[in-house]
Design a protein around this motif. Sequence first.
Motif, PDB file in Angstrom:
ATOM      1  N   ARG A 146       0.666  -1.216   0.021  1.00  0.00           N
ATOM      2  CA  ARG A 146       0.029   0.134  -0.097  1.00  0.00           C
ATOM      3  C   ARG A 146       0.832   1.228   0.008  1.00  0.00           C
ATOM      4  O   ARG A 146       1.191   2.075   0.976  1.00  0.00           O
ATOM      5  CB  ARG A 146      -0.753   0.046   1.203  1.00  0.00           C
ATOM      6  CG  ARG A 146      -1.869  -0.997   0.995  1.00  0.00           C
ATOM      7  CD  ARG A 146      -2.847  -0.958   2.653  1.00  0.00           C
ATOM      8  NE  ARG A 146      -3.562   0.049   2.786  1.00  0.00           N
ATOM      9  CZ  ARG A 146      -4.098   0.445   3.831  1.00  0.00           C
ATOM     10  NH1 ARG A 146      -3.896   0.010   4.789  1.00  0.00           N
ATOM     11  NH2 ARG A 146      -4.682   1.601   3.940  1.00  0.00           N
ATOM     12  N   PRO A 147       1.262   1.693  -1.096  1.00  0.00           N
ATOM     13  CA  PRO A 147       2.268   2.756  -0.998  1.00  0.00           C
ATOM     14  C   PRO A 147       1.592   4.093  -0.864  1.00  0.00           C
ATOM     15  O   PRO A 147       0.286   4.399  -1.170  1.00  0.00           O
ATOM     16  CB  PRO A 147       2.751   2.727  -2.683  1.00  0.00           C
ATOM     17  CG  PRO A 147       1.650   1.785  -3.444  1.00  0.00           C
ATOM     18  CD  PRO A 147       1.197   0.901  -2.389  1.00  0.00           C
ATOM     19  N   SER A 148       2.355   5.071  -0.193  1.00  0.00           N
ATOM     20  CA  SER A 148       1.883   6.201   0.182  1.00  0.00           C
ATOM     21  C   SER A 148       3.068   7.316   0.346  1.00  0.00           C
ATOM     22  O   SER A 148       3.582   7.213   1.227  1.00  0.00           O
ATOM     23  CB  SER A 148       1.121   6.222   1.550  1.00  0.00           C
ATOM     24  OG  SER A 148       0.706   7.560   1.860  1.00  0.00           O
ATOM     25  N   ASN A 149       2.994   8.127  -0.663  1.00  0.00           N
ATOM     26  CA  ASN A 149       4.145   9.166  -0.625  1.00  0.00           C
ATOM     27  C   ASN A 149       5.621   8.746   0.069  1.00  0.00           C
ATOM     28  O   ASN A 149       5.949   9.133   1.053  1.00  0.00           O
ATOM     29  CB  ASN A 149       3.535  10.348   0.475  1.00  0.00           C
ATOM     30  CG  ASN A 149       4.405  11.490   0.317  1.00  0.00           C
ATOM     31  OD1 ASN A 149       5.218  11.746  -0.526  1.00  0.00           O
ATOM     32  ND2 ASN A 149       4.269  12.519   1.361  1.00  0.00           N
ATOM     33  N   ARG A 150       6.143   8.190  -1.008  1.00  0.00           N
ATOM     34  CA  ARG A 150       7.688   7.673  -0.863  1.00  0.00           C
ATOM     35  C   ARG A 150       7.622   6.604   0.608  1.00  0.00           C
ATOM     36  O   ARG A 150       8.458   6.593   1.293  1.00  0.00           O
ATOM     37  CB  ARG A 150       8.438   8.689  -0.273  1.00  0.00           C
ATOM     38  CG  ARG A 150       8.555   9.793  -1.620  1.00  0.00           C
ATOM     39  CD  ARG A 150       9.085  11.070  -1.265  1.00  0.00           C
ATOM     40  NE  ARG A 150       9.073  11.789  -2.494  1.00  0.00           N
ATOM     41  CZ  ARG A 150       8.387  12.742  -2.826  1.00  0.00           C
ATOM     42  NH1 ARG A 150       6.948  12.939  -2.208  1.00  0.00           N
ATOM     43  NH2 ARG A 150       8.480  13.661  -3.918  1.00  0.00           N
TER      44      ARG A 150
ATOM     45  N   TYR B 188      12.111   8.309   4.216  1.00  0.00           N
ATOM     46  CA  TYR B 188      12.428   9.593   3.305  1.00  0.00           C
ATOM     47  C   TYR B 188      11.729  11.006   3.927  1.00  0.00           C
ATOM     48  O   TYR B 188      10.797  11.032   4.416  1.00  0.00           O
ATOM     49  CB  TYR B 188      12.001   9.263   2.151  1.00  0.00           C
ATOM     50  CG  TYR B 188      12.667   8.072   1.246  1.00  0.00           C
ATOM     51  CD1 TYR B 188      13.982   7.997   1.095  1.00  0.00           C
ATOM     52  CD2 TYR B 188      12.175   6.828   1.290  1.00  0.00           C
ATOM     53  CE1 TYR B 188      14.478   7.415   0.419  1.00  0.00           C
ATOM     54  CE2 TYR B 188      12.780   5.873   0.421  1.00  0.00           C
ATOM     55  CZ  TYR B 188      13.853   5.838   0.167  1.00  0.00           C
ATOM     56  OH  TYR B 188      14.719   5.053  -0.498  1.00  0.00           O
ATOM     57  N   PHE B 189      12.661  11.907   3.763  1.00  0.00           N
ATOM     58  CA  PHE B 189      12.097  12.996   3.802  1.00  0.00           C
ATOM     59  C   PHE B 189      12.443  14.301   2.863  1.00  0.00           C
ATOM     60  O   PHE B 189      13.406  13.971   2.241  1.00  0.00           O
ATOM     61  CB  PHE B 189      12.462  13.732   5.457  1.00  0.00           C
ATOM     62  CG  PHE B 189      13.972  14.006   5.569  1.00  0.00           C
ATOM     63  CD1 PHE B 189      14.743  15.239   4.823  1.00  0.00           C
ATOM     64  CD2 PHE B 189      14.860  13.072   5.851  1.00  0.00           C
ATOM     65  CE1 PHE B 189      16.021  15.272   5.236  1.00  0.00           C
ATOM     66  CE2 PHE B 189      16.383  13.085   6.210  1.00  0.00           C
ATOM     67  CZ  PHE B 189      16.767  14.243   5.763  1.00  0.00           C
TER      68      PHE B 189
ATOM     69  N   LEU C 186       5.594  12.357  12.745  1.00  0.00           N
ATOM     70  CA  LEU C 186       4.847  11.005  12.734  1.00  0.00           C
ATOM     71  C   LEU C 186       5.785  10.193  12.077  1.00  0.00           C
ATOM     72  O   LEU C 186       5.770   9.042  12.480  1.00  0.00           O
ATOM     73  CB  LEU C 186       3.604  11.329  11.920  1.00  0.00           C
ATOM     74  CG  LEU C 186       2.846  10.113  11.812  1.00  0.00           C
ATOM     75  CD1 LEU C 186       2.340   9.493  13.172  1.00  0.00           C
ATOM     76  CD2 LEU C 186       1.480  10.580  10.995  1.00  0.00           C
ATOM     77  N   LEU C 187       6.629  10.505  11.013  1.00  0.00           N
ATOM     78  CA  LEU C 187       7.604   9.478  10.467  1.00  0.00           C
ATOM     79  C   LEU C 187       8.674   8.934  11.483  1.00  0.00           C
ATOM     80  O   LEU C 187       8.788   7.861  11.699  1.00  0.00           O
ATOM     81  CB  LEU C 187       8.257  10.235   9.394  1.00  0.00           C
ATOM     82  CG  LEU C 187       9.243   9.372   8.413  1.00  0.00           C
ATOM     83  CD1 LEU C 187       8.665   8.115   8.114  1.00  0.00           C
ATOM     84  CD2 LEU C 187      10.078  10.181   7.652  1.00  0.00           C
ATOM     85  N   GLN C 188       9.063  10.026  12.301  1.00  0.00           N
ATOM     86  CA  GLN C 188      10.172   9.676  13.536  1.00  0.00           C
ATOM     87  C   GLN C 188       9.684   8.806  14.268  1.00  0.00           C
ATOM     88  O   GLN C 188      10.202   7.918  14.822  1.00  0.00           O
ATOM     89  CB  GLN C 188      10.556  10.830  14.063  1.00  0.00           C
ATOM     90  CG  GLN C 188      11.305  11.823  13.043  1.00  0.00           C
ATOM     91  CD  GLN C 188      11.917  13.192  13.811  1.00  0.00           C
ATOM     92  OE1 GLN C 188      12.729  13.026  14.794  1.00  0.00           O
ATOM     93  NE2 GLN C 188      11.414  14.335  13.276  1.00  0.00           N
TER      94      GLN C 188
ATOM     95  N   PRO D  89       6.897  12.960   3.642  1.00  0.00           N
ATOM     96  CA  PRO D  89       6.306  11.699   4.056  1.00  0.00           C
ATOM     97  C   PRO D  89       6.011  11.275   5.402  1.00  0.00           C
ATOM     98  O   PRO D  89       6.772  11.888   6.513  1.00  0.00           O
ATOM     99  CB  PRO D  89       7.368  10.985   3.304  1.00  0.00           C
ATOM    100  CG  PRO D  89       7.918  11.797   2.577  1.00  0.00           C
ATOM    101  CD  PRO D  89       8.132  13.013   2.933  1.00  0.00           C
ATOM    102  N   THR D  90       4.973  10.497   5.709  1.00  0.00           N
ATOM    103  CA  THR D  90       4.575  10.087   7.198  1.00  0.00           C
ATOM    104  C   THR D  90       5.084   8.596   7.408  1.00  0.00           C
ATOM    105  O   THR D  90       4.816   8.010   8.488  1.00  0.00           O
ATOM    106  CB  THR D  90       3.512  10.428   7.605  1.00  0.00           C
ATOM    107  OG1 THR D  90       2.404   9.989   6.725  1.00  0.00           O
ATOM    108  CG2 THR D  90       3.313  11.886   7.394  1.00  0.00           C
TER     109      THR D  90
END
Length: 257
Positions: A155-159, A188-189, A196-198, A238-239
């Motif tokens: 389920r790809p979502s923004n990198r 990726y950032f 949220l990604l962290q 990206p999140t």
Amino acid sequence: MRLKTTHHVVLFLLLALPDFGVFAQRNVADAARLFKRYDPGAAYNRVTEDVLTLSLSVKAKERAQVAVRVCSKEPLPFALATAGADPFHIADLLTGGYGYTAERVTFLRSEDCLSAKEPLRSVTEIWTIPEGASLPAHDEALKSNEAKLVSLGKRPSNRGVRDYRRAIGELIKNLRANPTSKGVVFGYFLKGASPLLQKRLREVTVILKQSGLPPDRYLVRRIAWNDEVSTYPPDSEPTYPSVFVVKVAKEKDSARR
């Protein structure tokens, strides 16, 4: 008698020097040459154009083989995955459209060519190698068909991938079943990693630690996106993390050269 002997030595050197010069020139011509170095990294389109330029501007006999060398202190599978210009993309281009067999495209890692400004960043180089010439200096080597980067998650979502937890479970199973494979999780950032990604990267780190896998089997890292970015409308940060497995077909050639 001594003068006569000296005369003969000088005459011998004069006769030998032209051949020595030709021999030296031949050795230089037959040596591996650096075609391109990507210190700051490079997007897919830039690399694609450079590989086309290589095929047009370098004589066929001077590029009988190609080496993609990554300058890094990390093991070769991690170095390939973190390189600023994608070595797997370069190899795919060469073997998919320019007539190279996988055996004539080699992945290398070396610590002799680290970036002076940012030694922790993996730098990609492309080398052309005439038939019979030695590979450039390296610490590890793999043929291009002996290493493969596989993306996990459906389920790809923004990198990244929304189903990253399921992808991590699949990664753990793969690493347990294949002792030569390595796991890579990237956050990726664009300008800076979102909170949220962290948070999700910390979650992934905990899951991998609890799996019991040795720490040298996987890598979790925030990494700057080095491909194209939309400015209008602007891309959002990206999140979700991206999850990969680097499949290695055999033990690395780690002989120092």
